[in-house]
Design a protein around this motif. Structure first.
Motif, PDB file in Angstrom:
ATOM      1  N   SER A  41      11.787 -35.550   0.430  1.00 31.24           N
ATOM      2  CA  SER A  41      12.724 -36.683   0.353  1.00 31.24           C
ATOM      3  C   SER A  41      13.170 -36.989  -1.074  1.00 31.24           C
ATOM      4  O   SER A  41      14.337 -37.266  -1.322  1.00 31.24           O
ATOM      5  CB  SER A  41      12.100 -37.943   0.960  1.00 31.24           C
ATOM      6  N   SER A  46      10.083 -38.919   5.033  1.00 27.06           N
ATOM      7  CA  SER A  46      10.246 -40.368   5.010  1.00 27.06           C
ATOM      8  C   SER A  46      11.703 -40.812   4.917  1.00 27.06           C
ATOM      9  O   SER A  46      12.065 -41.852   5.457  1.00 27.06           O
ATOM     10  CB  SER A  46       9.415 -40.976   3.878  1.00 27.06           C
ATOM     11  N   LYS A  75       5.347 -35.733  10.656  1.00 25.03           N
ATOM     12  CA  LYS A  75       3.910 -36.041  10.652  1.00 25.03           C
ATOM     13  C   LYS A  75       3.694 -37.549  10.722  1.00 25.03           C
ATOM     14  O   LYS A  75       4.387 -38.311  10.061  1.00 25.03           O
ATOM     15  CB  LYS A  75       3.247 -35.470   9.397  1.00 25.03           C
TER      16      LYS A  75
HETATM   17  C1  PLP Z   1       4.760 -34.896   3.984  1.00 27.23           C
HETATM   18  C2  PLP Z   1       5.337 -33.643   3.469  1.00 27.23           C
HETATM   19  C3  PLP Z   1       6.729 -33.504   3.285  1.00 27.23           C
HETATM   20  C4  PLP Z   1       7.713 -34.624   3.492  1.00 27.23           C
HETATM   21  O1  PLP Z   1       7.569 -35.590   2.491  1.00 27.23           O
HETATM   22  P1  PLP Z   1       8.591 -36.815   2.350  1.00 27.23           P
HETATM   23  O2  PLP Z   1       8.393 -37.264   0.957  1.00 27.23           O
HETATM   24  O3  PLP Z   1       8.198 -37.817   3.365  1.00 27.23           O
HETATM   25  O4  PLP Z   1       9.949 -36.277   2.584  1.00 27.23           O
HETATM   26  C5  PLP Z   1       7.194 -32.276   2.866  1.00 27.23           C
HETATM   27  N1  PLP Z   1       6.359 -31.239   2.637  1.00 27.23           N
HETATM   28  C6  PLP Z   1       5.041 -31.334   2.802  1.00 27.23           C
HETATM   29  C7  PLP Z   1       4.181 -30.163   2.543  1.00 27.23           C
HETATM   30  C8  PLP Z   1       4.488 -32.540   3.220  1.00 27.23           C
HETATM   31  O5  PLP Z   1       3.160 -32.629   3.351  1.00 27.23           O
END
Ligand code: PLP
Length: 264
Positions: A234, A252, A54
């Motif tokens: 993450s 991330s 995203k």
């Molecule tokens: C953004 C998101 C992630 C990934 O998050 P990170 O901390 O960047 O790894 C995972 N699951 C959902 C539902 C998210 O919205």
């Protein structure tokens, strides 16, 4: 053209690090799997790695695909559909998108326009939403049922989406019995930041999701191996795997920090 499909804004330094980051995540996934209890090891396989792209460019997705990742998570309908329908996808036959954002009913048909690139919606959080998606899937040309997960708000925070833990069995039953165009793959949660960063070995949100799976399996007569657990991002995917996750959503760490929204 959408900014996510343009090359101009892409940070080259981020792209250069993607393959190495993925290699690191894969090593840590393997290490975490080895730490599972023998009981869990006998029922779950290596979890699926979903790279959460995203707000990251198409170049990020293509780079991760070259490094062997096939599953990508997106939170915004428009962004998923744009990436899934761009011409570069022709060279990436195995890319599968997971929708992991909050889903509004009025965006469902747009989301389904991604066609069979849309592998799964992980964020079904009510019976009416399930029914709405089911009826929309019935109208599309792709014949196989659509994979879905039931999102549970395990931490009870207002800021998090997801169904109440108490309604988990009822909604799961509804999806299985009343939504023939949907294939219930499992349960999903985000969990609280406190739990994911606490020193304790056991994340209470993951524990709750895992216990809800036991309940769903018992009451609906399903086998545990057929009900997945999507948990871990993450900051906490290793703990999630030790606690039985079969689907980790890592953003991330692989792609770099997302740009914060502009200040208002
Ligand atoms: C953004 C998101 C992630 C990934 O998050 P990170 O901390 O960047 O790894 C995972 N699951 C959902 C539902 C998210 O919205």
């Amino acid at each position: 053209m959408s900014r996510y499909l343009k090359t101009g804004l892409v940070k080259m330094s981020e792209l250069a690090e993607i393959a190495g980051n993925i290699a690191t995540v894969r090593e840590r996934i393997a290490t975490a799997c080895a730490k599972r209890s023998p009981e869990l090891q006998s029922v779950c396989e290596q979890p699926r790695l979903v790279a959460v792209s995203k707000k990251k460019s198409l170049q990020h997705v293509l780079r991760a695909y070259e490094a062997g990742v096939e599953n990508f998570g997106e939170n915004y309908v428009q962004e998923l559909v744009e990436k899934a329908s761009c011409s570069e996808m022709e060279n990436c036959p195995n890319i599968k998108f997971h929708f992991i954002g909050h889903l509004q009913k009025n965006k469902v048909s747009k989301l389904l326009s991604a066609g069979d690139r849309l592998f799964m919606i992980e964020t079904i959080d009510s019976a009416p939403l399930a029914k709405h998606v089911n009826d929309a899937v019935a109208k599309r040309k792709v014949e196989t049922p659509l994979n879905v997960m039931l999102q549970i708000n395990t931490s009870g925070e207002d800021s998090k989406s997801g169904a109440e833990p108490d309604s988990c069995v009822t909604i799961a039953k509804f999806i299985i019995e009343e939504c023939k165009q949907l294939n219930l793959k499992g349960l999903m949660t985000i969990g609280s930041w406190e739990q994911s960063t606490s020193d304790s070995d056991e994340n209470k949100d993951f524990k709750l999701l895992s216990s809800l799976r036991e309940k769903v399996c018992k009451e609906l007569n399903l086998e545990r191996k057929n009900v997945e657990l999507s948990m871990g991002m993450s900051a906490d995917y290793e703990d999630a795997i030790v606690q039985g996750s079969t689907n980790v959503r890592v953003g991330s760490f692989i792609f770099g920090a997302r740009v914060p929204p502009p200040e208002t």
